[in-house]
Design an enzyme around this catalytic site. Sequence first.
Site, PDB file in Angstrom:
ATOM      1  N   ASP A  58       0.822  -1.219   0.000  1.00  0.00           N
ATOM      2  CA  ASP A  58       0.000   0.000   0.000  1.00  0.00           C
ATOM      3  C   ASP A  58       0.851   1.263   0.000  1.00  0.00           C
ATOM      4  OD1 ASP A  58      -2.392  -1.213  -0.057  1.00  0.00           O
ATOM      5  OD2 ASP A  58      -2.849  -0.982   2.075  1.00  0.00           O
ATOM      6  N   LYS A  79      -3.759   3.752  -2.909  1.00  0.00           N
ATOM      7  CA  LYS A  79      -4.944   4.503  -3.330  1.00  0.00           C
ATOM      8  C   LYS A  79      -4.676   5.998  -3.370  1.00  0.00           C
ATOM      9  CE  LYS A  79      -8.319   1.251  -1.587  1.00  0.00           C
ATOM     10  NZ  LYS A  79      -7.455   0.349  -0.852  1.00  0.00           N
ATOM     11  N   MET A 111      -7.250   9.526   9.691  1.00  0.00           N
ATOM     12  CA  MET A 111      -7.767  10.222   8.511  1.00  0.00           C
ATOM     13  C   MET A 111      -8.574  11.471   8.891  1.00  0.00           C
ATOM     14  SD  MET A 111      -8.849   6.817   6.414  1.00  0.00           S
ATOM     15  CE  MET A 111      -9.058   5.746   7.826  1.00  0.00           C
TER      16      MET A 111
HETATM   17  N1  SAH Z   1      -3.782   0.344   8.939  1.00  0.00           N
HETATM   18  C1  SAH Z   1      -3.216   1.644   9.270  1.00  0.00           C
HETATM   19  C2  SAH Z   1      -4.193   2.776   9.055  1.00  0.00           C
HETATM   20  C3  SAH Z   1      -4.542   3.024   7.607  1.00  0.00           C
HETATM   21  S1  SAH Z   1      -5.691   4.334   7.427  1.00  0.00           S
HETATM   22  C4  SAH Z   1      -2.708   1.608  10.718  1.00  0.00           C
HETATM   23  O1  SAH Z   1      -3.005   0.660  11.452  1.00  0.00           O
HETATM   24  O2  SAH Z   1      -1.987   2.525  11.101  1.00  0.00           O
HETATM   25  C5  SAH Z   1      -4.638   5.681   7.030  1.00  0.00           C
HETATM   26  C6  SAH Z   1      -4.523   6.633   8.176  1.00  0.00           C
HETATM   27  O3  SAH Z   1      -3.626   6.122   9.159  1.00  0.00           O
HETATM   28  C7  SAH Z   1      -3.924   7.978   7.811  1.00  0.00           C
HETATM   29  O4  SAH Z   1      -4.876   8.844   7.257  1.00  0.00           O
HETATM   30  C8  SAH Z   1      -3.463   8.471   9.168  1.00  0.00           C
HETATM   31  O5  SAH Z   1      -4.534   8.931   9.945  1.00  0.00           O
HETATM   32  C9  SAH Z   1      -2.959   7.182   9.784  1.00  0.00           C
HETATM   33  N2  SAH Z   1      -1.513   7.010   9.608  1.00  0.00           N
HETATM   34  C10 SAH Z   1      -0.884   5.994   8.987  1.00  0.00           C
HETATM   35  N3  SAH Z   1       0.459   6.155   9.056  1.00  0.00           N
HETATM   36  C11 SAH Z   1       0.677   7.293   9.746  1.00  0.00           C
HETATM   37  C12 SAH Z   1       1.848   7.999  10.166  1.00  0.00           C
HETATM   38  N4  SAH Z   1       3.071   7.557   9.892  1.00  0.00           N
HETATM   39  N5  SAH Z   1       1.681   9.143  10.851  1.00  0.00           N
HETATM   40  C13 SAH Z   1       0.450   9.606  11.169  1.00  0.00           C
HETATM   41  N6  SAH Z   1      -0.676   8.993  10.805  1.00  0.00           N
HETATM   42  C14 SAH Z   1      -0.579   7.847  10.106  1.00  0.00           C
END
Ligand code: SAH
Length: 270
Positions: free
Chosen positions: A46, A68, A183
């Site tokens: 991803d 995406k 998000m």
């Molecule tokens: N499966 C992922 C989440 C995917 S949804 C998890 O468990 O972390 C995508 C959202 O995750 C982003 O919009 C943000 O809110 C968060 N996110 C993912 N990586 C991040 C990072 N390095 N720093 C801050 N927010 C993050």
Amino acid sequence: MSMPSLTLPPFEAGSVWLVGAGPGDPGLLTLLALHALQSADVVVYDALVDERILKLVNPKADLEYAGKRGGRPSAKQPDISKRLVAHAQAGKRVLRLKGGDPFVFGRGGEEALVLAGAGVPFRLVPGITAAIGGLAYAGVPATHRGMNSAVTFLTGHADDGDLPRDVDWEGLVKGSPLLIVYMPIGNLEGLSRRLIQAGRKADEPALLISRATTPDQNVVETTLKTCVADARTGDIQPPALFVVGPSIALHADLDWYGAILKRATKEKPS
Ligand code: SAH
């Protein structure tokens, strides 16, 4: 890397491993994730998977992007799931690599259901989700005695782009001192307004954490009332988290990673 004292499960041909890659810092990978990166035949990854982690993939493996965002054409969810099934049925070791944890806003459940339905053997390897990694690297305890005994992860973004409709905002605002919103950026104004309307104080402190656990981590202290303007002036870019709750107050004293980043900037020859 050899891990003689560990017996890691073999990555069987014809199976899919759904693996969480954590929030960014490659040091936060699990041993199972590293094992999978080194033994996969094909890696379907991803947008949120850190580039440094992709460098750990076995050079003989095929790398396939299924993200995406980032201006590249987006892969549709059913197409991704079908692709996983087809690779597995062709006898490959398929690594489905996702940012954070596959089961936390990662659609891991949807993909696992398709695999189960198709009779494809799969394994789920949890990863450090952005909220847990982000709070740790911002120096904000997820729970703290006397401050918060309950934590909630929620999304600021439903499928249609609006706030999620299946959230009991009043119940949440009252029952969970610490809220960590995934998000949040597209809807920050509506989100903060909804939280205030449901009972949180307009001047309640909040934190925006973008690109958590990476060298570009950016933490902005704000409030519910001022977060939209502060996100703009603080240059908060997605991926980011929005955190509201009492233990944010500890950030000032516990900001160990911010201190490391500041030192690194100072030491950089200009
Ligand atoms: N499966 C992922 C989440 C995917 S949804 C998890 O468990 O972390 C995508 C959202 O995750 C982003 O919009 C943000 O809110 C968060 N996110 C993912 N990586 C991040 C990072 N390095 N720093 C801050 N927010 C993050």
